[in-house]
Enzyme design. Structure first.
Site, mmCIF file in Angstrom:
data_model
loop_
_atom_site.group_PDB
_atom_site.id
_atom_site.type_symbol
_atom_site.label_atom_id
_atom_site.label_comp_id
_atom_site.label_asym_id
_atom_site.label_seq_id
_atom_site.Cartn_x
_atom_site.Cartn_y
_atom_site.Cartn_z
ATOM 1 C CB CYS A 11 -0.875 0.001 1.242
ATOM 2 S SG CYS A 11 -1.865 -1.476 1.384
ATOM 3 N NE ARG B 252 4.155 1.818 -2.108
ATOM 4 C CZ ARG B 252 5.063 1.630 -1.134
ATOM 5 N NH1 ARG B 252 6.265 2.148 -1.274
ATOM 6 N NH2 ARG B 252 4.784 0.946 -0.059
ATOM 7 C CD1 TRP C 250 -0.444 -5.751 -2.320
ATOM 8 C CD2 TRP C 250 -0.684 -5.096 -4.426
ATOM 9 N NE1 TRP C 250 -0.065 -6.788 -3.106
ATOM 10 C CE2 TRP C 250 -0.187 -6.432 -4.401
ATOM 11 C CE3 TRP C 250 -0.899 -4.503 -5.645
ATOM 12 C CZ2 TRP C 250 0.076 -7.151 -5.573
ATOM 13 C CZ3 TRP C 250 -0.622 -5.224 -6.806
ATOM 14 C CH2 TRP C 250 -0.157 -6.523 -6.754
ATOM 15 C CG ASN D 211 2.241 -0.885 3.380
ATOM 16 O OD1 ASN D 211 1.663 -1.930 3.065
ATOM 17 N ND2 ASN D 211 3.437 -0.562 2.937
ATOM 18 N N GLY D 212 0.812 -2.969 5.690
ATOM 19 C CA GLY D 212 1.342 -4.061 6.516
ATOM 20 C C GLY D 212 0.246 -5.075 6.808
ATOM 21 C CD GLU E 135 13.254 -18.982 -11.668
ATOM 22 O OE1 GLU E 135 12.551 -19.657 -12.456
ATOM 23 O OE2 GLU E 135 13.116 -17.762 -11.562
ATOM 24 C CE LYS F 51 13.662 -14.634 -12.900
ATOM 25 N NZ LYS F 51 12.819 -15.704 -13.165
ATOM 26 C CD GLU G 48 12.446 -14.164 -17.125
ATOM 27 O OE1 GLU G 48 11.361 -13.861 -17.634
ATOM 28 O OE2 GLU G 48 12.536 -14.664 -15.997
ATOM 29 C CG HIS H 72 21.592 -39.938 -19.740
ATOM 30 N ND1 HIS H 72 21.587 -41.294 -19.981
ATOM 31 C CD2 HIS H 72 21.748 -39.806 -18.397
ATOM 32 C CE1 HIS H 72 21.709 -41.948 -18.847
ATOM 33 N NE2 HIS H 72 21.809 -41.083 -17.875
ATOM 34 C CE LYS I 92 5.681 -9.730 -12.649
ATOM 35 N NZ LYS I 92 6.901 -10.528 -12.329
#
Ligand code: AGP
Length: 609
Positions: A2, A27, A74, A100-101, A482, A486, A489, A505, A604
């Protein structure tokens, strides 16, 4: 996360607050609001959606006054709606709060306040703060806020104003950032630097436990023990774009460095320590349902799928039932055997990935219990699944997913522990050992983040390479995938992840001095095999960059380069081992001049098939 803005001075507070909220838009938010005091009245305006909707409300119902609070929400508890938008007010509207929290103990606080006769308007955790402060308010807002916070567990960046104490803004900080701006005869409050820059560069960042009181005459600070704090404001030299990224060059780097907090916030309120047990009521899996389960299927795309692969191992190991992890776009072409004893888990940061939503709908159609692990409240996946486990990571703006991945791993670990507990297939003592190790992970992540310069130095040596091979075993094989994702991309370098056991193999044919090999080789049940993989690569002239456990001289003797990480329990090592690979990919991409936050051809959220 937030966004908070507060103001006290001689300007029209409404305009300062609205412009300040606009500077926090990056944000991410789903609703907004503001409140301004004047002549013993509170003027409260809120709206769902973008700030343009709030501006339209203010056009129709203008506000006037020189003290106020603004907020962009948020959603974490309670769907996006006008009732759930901040600011929140006490029963008669005389206490106004923005927050916020996460207030961990808000259910218990709300129950007590309801029993005391307080009437609630929203589903949020924040509203309990307005009523709690109202309970203690007898004319002195600072005293009432202090007394209220003594009952609160959780994280907060808080702004409070009161109709009957109109010449003060009270602010408090615990685990969520809050900054105070010093103007001449006017003072500002915000979650972040950008809203303050048009008015002042003199700022102080509140510390955990601190309370600030802003008046037209100045700012007073107190520490967690109630002692007065005398701290001169800093001179902040950031420009707006740098400020939006909290001083980081890219959102991706900022989000990499937010991972310890993302893990902490995702864990918050989901376990007890006396006894050590997981609490996942929101998963909608009571003990009987968990015991009746015959299989778990985890479905996702991209980075979220890599998290799912690790979740699969953990759920199978601790929950002792068949678990598979599937790429969502492929899952749809199977004719999967699902019924009401199947738990279908969709893992999705955005909650809007088309293939993942299609898999969720297919699972529902076939009668499976559907659980979403998601970072966006109110997204499609959260509305369509039977239950949701949110990763409380805050908005992830960089296209390359980092902190959401950490939040997903944390949540899947909690789910696996919960299945083990509920099904009686994980002993209390084992659950306790794992949970105690899990709550230490944010600290371990911070240790790795502090080694950032050494990782950047290695990136400099390899930024011009054209191919990379990432190898790992067991719970770290998905981290090899992963790490490769990263790199490819954001730097556009061809990178491939493979099980280290597969080398003979096929992949071993690729090895030569031009192909750096990233080996996930931390201490583990498969360490000896990984060490021999390193030797195999070296024997063929390959270059090895090993992710290794602090102090491991054997790996240091074999690999040309080492990315050191602290020792953690093998099951939890992926959360820590991925960090150096994220930073390596980030720095190589920056060195290659790539658009790190918006890489070419990528979105995204892939909302089309
Ligand atoms: C990861 O860095 C990518 N941004 C991408 O693979 C992403 O994880 C994938 O598109 C899934 O997105 P979701 O988690 O929002 O469903």
């Amino acid at each position: 996360m937030c966004g908070i803005v507060g103001y006290i001075g001689s300007r029209e507070a409404g305009e300062v607050l609205l412009q300040g909220l606009k500077r926090l838009e990056y944000r991410g938010y789903d609703s907004a609001g503001l409140a301004v005091l004047a002549n013993g009245q509170v003027q409260l305006r809120r709206s769902v959606g973008k700030l343009s909707a709030l501006a339209a409300v203010l056009e129709r119902q203008p506000v006037t006054g020189h003290v106020g609070l603004g907020h962009t929400r948020w959603a974490t508890h309670g769907r996006p709606s006008e009732e759930n938008a901040h600011p929140h007010a006490s029963c008669h509207g005389e206490i106004i709060v923005v927050h916020n929290g996460i207030i961990e103990n808000y259910p218990a606080l709300k129950q007590t306040l309801l029993a005391d006769g307080h009437r609630f308007q929203s589903e949020t955790d924040t509203e309990v703060l307005a009523h709690l402060i109202e309970k203690y308010f007898q004319g002195d807002l600072l005293s009432a806020v202090r007394q209220a916070l003594a009952h609160v567990q959780g994280s907060y960046a808080l702004g409070v104003i009161a109709r009957d104490d109109p010449h003060r803004v009270v602010a408090a900080r615990q685990d969520c950032p809050l900054v105070v701006g010093f103007g001449s005869g006017e003072f500002f409050l915000a979650s972040d630097v950008p809203p303050l820059l048009p008015y002042t560069r003199r700022m102080t960042f509140l510390e955990d436990g601190e309370i600030a009181v802003l008046t037209p005459e100045g700012v007073q600070l107190w520490d967690a023990q109630g002692r007065s704090v005398d701290r001169s404001p800093l001179e902040i030299a950031w420009d707006r774009r740098l400020a939006e990224k909290g001083g980081f060059k890219h959102f991706m780097l900022k989000e990499i460095f937010e991972q310890d907090r993302a893990i902490q916030d995702t864990l918050r309120g989901r376990f007890t320590s006396h006894p050590w047990r997981v609490q996942l009521d929101e998963a909608g899996l009571d003990v009987e349902t968990a015991q009746r389960l015959q299989q778990v299927i985890i479905v996702a795309c991209g980075t979220s799928f890599h998290a799912g692969l690790i979740g699969r191992i953990l759920c199978e190991t601790w929950g002792r039932l068949p678990v598979t992890a599937e790429i969502a776009s492929e899952f749809r072409y199977r004719s999967p055997f699902l019924d009401d004893r199947t738990l279908l888990v969709v893992v999705t940061q955005s909650g809007e990935t088309a293939d993942t939503l299609a898999a969720l709908r297919e699972g529902k159609r076939r009668g499976a219990r559907c659980l979403a692990i998601c970072n966006v409240v109110g997204s499609s996946a959260t509305r369509e699944a039977h239950a949701v486990l949110y990763t409380h990571c805050g908005p992830e703006i960089g296209v390359a997913s980092t902190k959401a991945f950490s939040g997903q791993l944390t949540t899947l670990t909690l789910l696996a522990l919960y299945l083990g507990q509920a099904r009686g297939t994980l002993t209390e003592s084992d659950a306790e050992i794992i949970l105690q190790a899990l709550v230490r992970i944010p600290k371990m992540v911070r240790l790795v983040l502090e080694r950032h310069p050494a990782i950047e130095a290695i990136a400099r040596q390899f930024a011009k390479r054209s191919h990379f091979l990432y190898l790992g075993r067991h719970v770290n094989y998905p981290i090899a995938l992963e790490g490769a994702l990263k790199l490819k991309e954001i730097s556009y370098i061809h990178a491939e992840g493979s099980p280290a056991g597969e080398m003979k193999h096929g992949p071993i044919a690729l090895i030569d001095e031009t192909m750096p090999v990233l080996m996930l080789a931390t201490r583990s049940s498969v360490y000896e095999k990984l060490l021999s993989n390193v030797q195999e690569v070296r024997a063929r002239g390959g270059v090895v960059i090993a992710v290794a456990t602090d102090g491991d001289e054997r790996i240091a003797a074999e690999a040309q380069h080492v990315l050191w990480v602290p020792e953690v329990m093998e099951w939890l090592s992926p959360i820590v081992n991925v960090i150096p690979l994220q930073l390596l990919a980030y720095h190589i991409a920056v060195l290659r001049g790539c658009d790190v936050d918006q890489p070419r051809n990528l979105a995204k959220s892939v909302t089309v098939e």
